[in-house]
Design an enzyme around this catalytic site. Structure first.
Site, PDB file in Angstrom:
ATOM      1  N   ASN A  12     -10.096  19.220  -0.923  1.00 58.57           N
ATOM      2  CA  ASN A  12      -9.459  20.176  -1.836  1.00 58.57           C
ATOM      3  C   ASN A  12     -10.572  20.907  -2.590  1.00 58.57           C
ATOM      4  O   ASN A  12     -11.189  20.334  -3.482  1.00 58.57           O
ATOM      5  CB  ASN A  12      -8.551  19.408  -2.811  1.00 58.57           C
ATOM      6  CG  ASN A  12      -7.968  20.315  -3.878  1.00 58.57           C
ATOM      7  OD1 ASN A  12      -8.081  21.542  -3.801  1.00 58.57           O
ATOM      8  ND2 ASN A  12      -7.341  19.720  -4.886  1.00 58.57           N
ATOM      9  N   TRP A  13     -10.793  22.142  -2.195  1.00 61.90           N
ATOM     10  CA  TRP A  13     -11.902  22.898  -2.812  1.00 61.90           C
ATOM     11  C   TRP A  13     -11.579  23.333  -4.237  1.00 61.90           C
ATOM     12  O   TRP A  13     -12.440  23.783  -4.958  1.00 61.90           O
ATOM     13  CB  TRP A  13     -12.220  24.138  -1.969  1.00 61.90           C
ATOM     14  CG  TRP A  13     -12.901  23.868  -0.674  1.00 61.90           C
ATOM     15  CD1 TRP A  13     -13.078  22.653  -0.057  1.00 61.90           C
ATOM     16  CD2 TRP A  13     -13.521  24.841   0.180  1.00 61.90           C
ATOM     17  NE1 TRP A  13     -13.755  22.810   1.119  1.00 61.90           N
ATOM     18  CE2 TRP A  13     -14.034  24.145   1.292  1.00 61.90           C
ATOM     19  CE3 TRP A  13     -13.670  26.223   0.124  1.00 61.90           C
ATOM     20  CZ2 TRP A  13     -14.709  24.802   2.339  1.00 61.90           C
ATOM     21  CZ3 TRP A  13     -14.333  26.872   1.160  1.00 61.90           C
ATOM     22  CH2 TRP A  13     -14.844  26.162   2.257  1.00 61.90           C
ATOM     23  N   LYS A  14     -10.308  23.241  -4.615  1.00 63.02           N
ATOM     24  CA  LYS A  14      -9.881  23.761  -5.927  1.00 63.02           C
ATOM     25  C   LYS A  14     -10.330  25.226  -6.022  1.00 63.02           C
ATOM     26  O   LYS A  14     -10.357  25.899  -4.995  1.00 63.02           O
ATOM     27  CB  LYS A  14     -10.419  22.878  -7.055  1.00 63.02           C
ATOM     28  CG  LYS A  14     -10.083  21.395  -6.790  1.00 63.02           C
ATOM     29  CD  LYS A  14     -10.367  20.470  -7.905  1.00 63.02           C
ATOM     30  CE  LYS A  14      -9.938  19.057  -7.501  1.00 63.02           C
ATOM     31  NZ  LYS A  14     -10.092  18.088  -8.579  1.00 63.02           N
ATOM     32  N   HIS A  91      -0.409  18.833  -7.363  1.00 62.78           N
ATOM     33  CA  HIS A  91      -1.689  18.321  -7.860  1.00 62.78           C
ATOM     34  C   HIS A  91      -1.631  18.245  -9.391  1.00 62.78           C
ATOM     35  O   HIS A  91      -1.050  19.116 -10.037  1.00 62.78           O
ATOM     36  CB  HIS A  91      -2.832  19.232  -7.403  1.00 62.78           C
ATOM     37  CG  HIS A  91      -4.177  18.607  -7.632  1.00 62.78           C
ATOM     38  ND1 HIS A  91      -4.767  18.574  -8.872  1.00 62.78           N
ATOM     39  CD2 HIS A  91      -5.025  17.973  -6.787  1.00 62.78           C
ATOM     40  CE1 HIS A  91      -5.927  17.941  -8.776  1.00 62.78           C
ATOM     41  NE2 HIS A  91      -6.104  17.566  -7.524  1.00 62.78           N
ATOM     42  N   GLU A  93      -3.698  18.959 -11.576  1.00 59.41           N
ATOM     43  CA  GLU A  93      -4.229  20.138 -12.274  1.00 59.41           C
ATOM     44  C   GLU A  93      -3.169  21.237 -12.365  1.00 59.41           C
ATOM     45  O   GLU A  93      -3.078  21.947 -13.358  1.00 59.41           O
ATOM     46  CB  GLU A  93      -5.503  20.633 -11.567  1.00 59.41           C
ATOM     47  CG  GLU A  93      -6.669  19.689 -11.840  1.00 59.41           C
ATOM     48  CD  GLU A  93      -7.743  19.678 -10.775  1.00 59.41           C
ATOM     49  OE1 GLU A  93      -7.764  20.571  -9.907  1.00 59.41           O
ATOM     50  OE2 GLU A  93      -8.574  18.751 -10.813  1.00 59.41           O
ATOM     51  N   GLU A 163      -3.490  10.108  -6.773  1.00 58.38           N
ATOM     52  CA  GLU A 163      -4.680  10.565  -7.485  1.00 58.38           C
ATOM     53  C   GLU A 163      -4.542  10.238  -8.977  1.00 58.38           C
ATOM     54  O   GLU A 163      -3.914  11.005  -9.724  1.00 58.38           O
ATOM     55  CB  GLU A 163      -4.843  12.077  -7.334  1.00 58.38           C
ATOM     56  CG  GLU A 163      -5.065  12.546  -5.915  1.00 58.38           C
ATOM     57  CD  GLU A 163      -5.823  13.882  -5.894  1.00 58.38           C
ATOM     58  OE1 GLU A 163      -6.873  13.923  -5.254  1.00 58.38           O
ATOM     59  OE2 GLU A 163      -5.375  14.844  -6.527  1.00 58.38           O
ATOM     60  N   GLY A 169     -12.631  13.996 -10.809  1.00 58.56           N
ATOM     61  CA  GLY A 169     -13.764  14.758 -11.333  1.00 58.56           C
ATOM     62  C   GLY A 169     -14.546  14.028 -12.410  1.00 58.56           C
ATOM     63  O   GLY A 169     -15.368  14.631 -13.102  1.00 58.56           O
ATOM     64  N   SER A 208     -12.752  11.084  -7.299  1.00 58.23           N
ATOM     65  CA  SER A 208     -14.175  10.714  -7.228  1.00 58.23           C
ATOM     66  C   SER A 208     -14.544   9.947  -5.956  1.00 58.23           C
ATOM     67  O   SER A 208     -15.384   9.047  -5.982  1.00 58.23           O
ATOM     68  CB  SER A 208     -14.595   9.930  -8.474  1.00 58.23           C
ATOM     69  OG  SER A 208     -14.424  10.730  -9.642  1.00 58.23           O
ATOM     70  N   GLY A 229     -12.181  16.078  -3.715  1.00 60.81           N
ATOM     71  CA  GLY A 229     -12.464  17.279  -4.497  1.00 60.81           C
ATOM     72  C   GLY A 229     -13.931  17.656  -4.375  1.00 60.81           C
ATOM     73  O   GLY A 229     -14.378  18.185  -3.366  1.00 60.81           O
ATOM     74  N   GLY A 230     -14.697  17.356  -5.419  1.00 60.92           N
ATOM     75  CA  GLY A 230     -16.098  17.771  -5.504  1.00 60.92           C
ATOM     76  C   GLY A 230     -16.913  17.505  -4.250  1.00 60.92           C
ATOM     77  O   GLY A 230     -17.664  18.384  -3.794  1.00 60.92           O
TER      78      GLY A 230
HETATM   79  P1  13P Z   1     -12.703  14.758  -7.201  1.00 56.44           P
HETATM   80  O1  13P Z   1     -12.967  14.210  -5.818  1.00 56.44           O
HETATM   81  O2  13P Z   1     -13.627  15.866  -7.567  1.00 56.44           O
HETATM   82  O3  13P Z   1     -12.629  13.672  -8.219  1.00 56.44           O
HETATM   83  O4  13P Z   1     -11.258  15.440  -7.147  1.00 56.44           O
HETATM   84  C1  13P Z   1     -10.188  14.734  -6.613  1.00 56.44           C
HETATM   85  C2  13P Z   1      -9.055  15.675  -6.455  1.00 56.44           C
HETATM   86  O5  13P Z   1      -8.452  16.111  -7.419  1.00 56.44           O
HETATM   87  C3  13P Z   1      -8.678  16.079  -5.096  1.00 56.44           C
HETATM   88  O6  13P Z   1      -7.467  16.744  -5.084  1.00 56.44           O
END
Ligand code: 13P
Length: 246
Positions: A12-14, A91, A93, A163, A169, A208, A229-230
């Site tokens: 997930n590149w956000k 998600h 967010e 999640e 993050g 993470s 994510g990251g």
């Molecule tokens: P991180 O891997 O950056 O913690 O993000 C997880 C995430 O929200 C994937 O959707």
């Protein structure tokens, strides 16, 4: 992980990425030739067309509405027409930034399913909810809102992503046991309505995840892969995570 469930890893590149990253990730995926794992990339909408195989691409959101006068929205119909197969829905967010309630999330899942997309349904609690002892109740309600609208049978076409918000993050990954406990709860909760679907559904962990901790997380019996994510913004790191699930 059960051998009958095919591993699933999605990046997930956000709101990150560039044309250069599209090209780098596409090349890394082609070179790695990962065969035993569904390996999906979810970039922001403008970058979707840069990928060669849209069947392994997902979006990060779809509207619950049909095409019409909804400025700035993207419909599930448009996404499906492109040939994209997956849509992250709910998600944390988006639940926070865009006030997406369980009910809105359920309608988005329903719409995505109607258009033949595979929803990656995100659930997960805040630290406050966990510490208040309401963790399982909270997750159950996030699932039940969708089940009430779509019916349990539709979960055969859904991937669930657990999640925990406190792990996203933050570098503070859930321990493999913490992940396993919630994944087992989710599977058990679904099993009360349909044991067969519960056994076959992929439940992936996000928060993470990196190459260094992926293997241990993915080796838990009810953890079928990850939502990354990251670490998905680093092509080699992402490939290593896919290989950990492979
Ligand atoms: P991180 O891997 O950056 O913690 O993000 C997880 C995430 O929200 C994937 O959707």
């Amino acid at each position: 992980m059960q051998t009958t469930r095919r591993p699933f890893v999605a990046g997930n590149w956000k709101m990150n990425g560039s044309k250069q990253l599209v090209s780098d990730v596409q090349k890394a995926l082609d070179a790695a030739g990962i065969a035993e794992c569904d390996c999906v990339v979810c970039p922001p909408y403008p970058f979707i067309a840069g990928f060669t195989d849209l069947a392994n691409v997902g979006v990060q959101n779809v509207s619950a509405l049909d095409n019409g006068a909804h400025t700035g929205e993207v419909s599930a119909q448009m996404v499906a027409e492109l040939g994209v197969r997956y849509a992250i829905i709910g998600h944390s967010e988006r639940r926070a930034d865009n006030h997406e309630s369980n009910d809105i999330v359920a309608h988005k899942v329903h719409k995505a399913l109607q258009l033949g997309l595979t929803p990656i349904l995100c659930v997960g609690e805040s630290l406050q909810t966990r510490e208040s002892g309401k963790l399982y109740e909270f997750i159950a309600e996030q699932l039940d809102a969708v089940i009430r609208l779509t019916g349990i049978e539709q979960f055969a076409k859904i991937v669930v992503a657990y999640e925990p918000i406190w792990a996203i993050g933050t570098g503070k990954t859930a321990s493999p046991q913490q992940a396993q406990d919630v994944h087992a709860f989710i599977r058990g909760h679904l099993a009360r309505q349909n044991a067969e679907i519960a056994e076959s559904i992929r439940i992936i962990y996000g928060g993470s995840v990196k190459a260094a901790n992926a293997k241990e997380l993915f080796s838990q019996p009810d953890v079928d892969g990850g939502l990354i994510g990251g670490a998905s913004l680093d092509p080699q790191e992402f490939i290593k995570i896919c290989q950990a699930a492979n």
